[in-house]
Design an enzyme around this catalytic site. Structure first.
Site, short mmCIF file in Angstrom:
data_model
loop_
_atom_site.label_atom_id
_atom_site.label_comp_id
_atom_site.label_asym_id
_atom_site.label_seq_id
_atom_site.Cartn_x
_atom_site.Cartn_y
_atom_site.Cartn_z
CD GLU A 44 -2.52 1.39 2.76
OE1 GLU A 44 -3.48 1.86 2.95
OE2 GLU A 44 -2.15 0.50 3.55
CE LYS A 131 -7.57 2.20 2.81
NZ LYS A 131 -6.47 2.31 3.75
CB CYS A 165 -4.90 -1.18 4.20
SG CYS A 165 -4.08 -1.30 6.16
#
Length: 329
Positions: A44, A131, A165
């Site tokens: 990430e 995200k 994540c």
């Protein structure tokens, strides 16, 4: 052929120095290529950086001038998609002759997004995922993605997608990706906690997919001297300790986890194992109950401003001699 060699790359960014980060990435891609991998997954926010420990001068009801300077520096470290840094990453994938998946901080106007980029073995940019929900203080510095960038890509290695994540803790997102037949679940992260390992095994087992989780290994030495992070100034302080892992469709750990070091972690996978696993559990097939539960995914691209022109009517010249757009009613 159902057998492929894949890898997760555990490494940290050179924070606020994207040129140096790309040089490190190039060397790591060369190392992965020597292992004969067909897919390499980076962590990430690898390109652009994860500024762990910074508060950006934000308090409830106020922001500091120093914090705004920190954001400016971070914004300058981010990349545009497409853009020159994308072209550099594309060249790494082409030289590897392998698929390359990496986290990046994407700059779009004045907003930053935590993004995953997918590159093919010819260097082509195959897609991206922004995200959907930044976690906690990440919301200070990153915008939210929308449903238009949740791809599951059909590749010669298998159907590939990514959850970043703590997106991995969003059940609806997982169900949407399972419904698209994902086989290679990429999980770029900076989560070093022990429970992350249980989560990766659970998702592999639930989705009957291979999970490739790449976590950063980053020390205070990877940040500039004037990096005012809460962990302190000792260059040896570990900010993100790693934990990269590859898991099979029945939850078995195939490689890793590795902590406390930079590493390229590889494993041989057999794609047919995803079908063997679905013999007794297919979460959006024979193990679903669509008569009881339903999920709708809105894939509409969202923009704050939309410019439209009515079709079939000539625009009148405005008083300044230009054309005046007539939006659709």
């Amino acid at each position: 052929m159902s057998q492929h060699r894949v890898a997760v790359v555990q490494a940290g960014s050179t924070l606020f120095d994207t040129k140096a980060t790309l040089a490190r990435m190039e060397a790591l891609c060369e190392e992965a290529a020597r292992s004969g991998v067909e897919l390499a997954v980076f962590p990430e926010a690898y390109v652009g950086g994860y500024p762990k420990g910074l508060d950006f001068g934000a308090r409830v009801g106020s922001r500091s001038a120093a914090g705004r300077d920190d954001f400016l520096r971070y914004w300058r470290s981010a990349i545009e998609v497409p853009g020159p840094e994308c072209a550099a990453i594309s060249s790494f994938a082409a030289r590897m002759k392998a698929h390359l998946v990496t986290g990046a901080i994407e700059r779009d106007g004045g907003t930053l997004y935590c993004t995953v980029l997918f590159f093919g073995p010819d260097g082509a940019l195959l897609g991206k995922h922004r995200k959907l929900m930044p976690t906690a203080s990440e919301r200070l510095i990153w915008g939210q993605g929308d449903g238009s960038t949740i791809p599951v890509l059909d590749t010669p290695l298998g159907r590939m997608g990514a959850a970043i994540c703590w997106e991995n803790y969003m059940p609806a997102l997982r169900q949407a990706m399972y419904a698209r037949g994902i086989e290679l679940w990429c999980a770029p992260t900076v989560d070093e906690r022990d429970i992350w390992q249980a989560s990766m095994r659970h998702i592999a087992y639930e989705g009957r997919a291979f999970v490739l989780s790449a976590c950063q290994y980053m020390t205070r030495a990877d940040a500039p001297e004037d990096y005012d992070c809460i962990q302190g100034d000792d260059p040896s302080t570990v900010l993100i300790r790693g934990g990269s892992v590859i898991v099979g469709p029945l939850g078995e750990v195939l490689a890793g986890p590795v902590y406390g070091a930079e590493a390229v972690i590889a494993a041989d996978i057999h794609l047919d194992d995803t079908i063997r696993g679905k013999f007794d559990l297919d979460p959006t097939g024979h193990y679903a109950r669509p008569d009881v539960f339903g999920l709708v995914v809105d894939e509409t691209p969202r923009s704050a401003v939309t410019f439209a022109r009515q079709v079939g009517i000539e625009d009148d010249d405005d008083e300044f001699g230009g054309e005046q757009a007539r939006p659709e009613p």
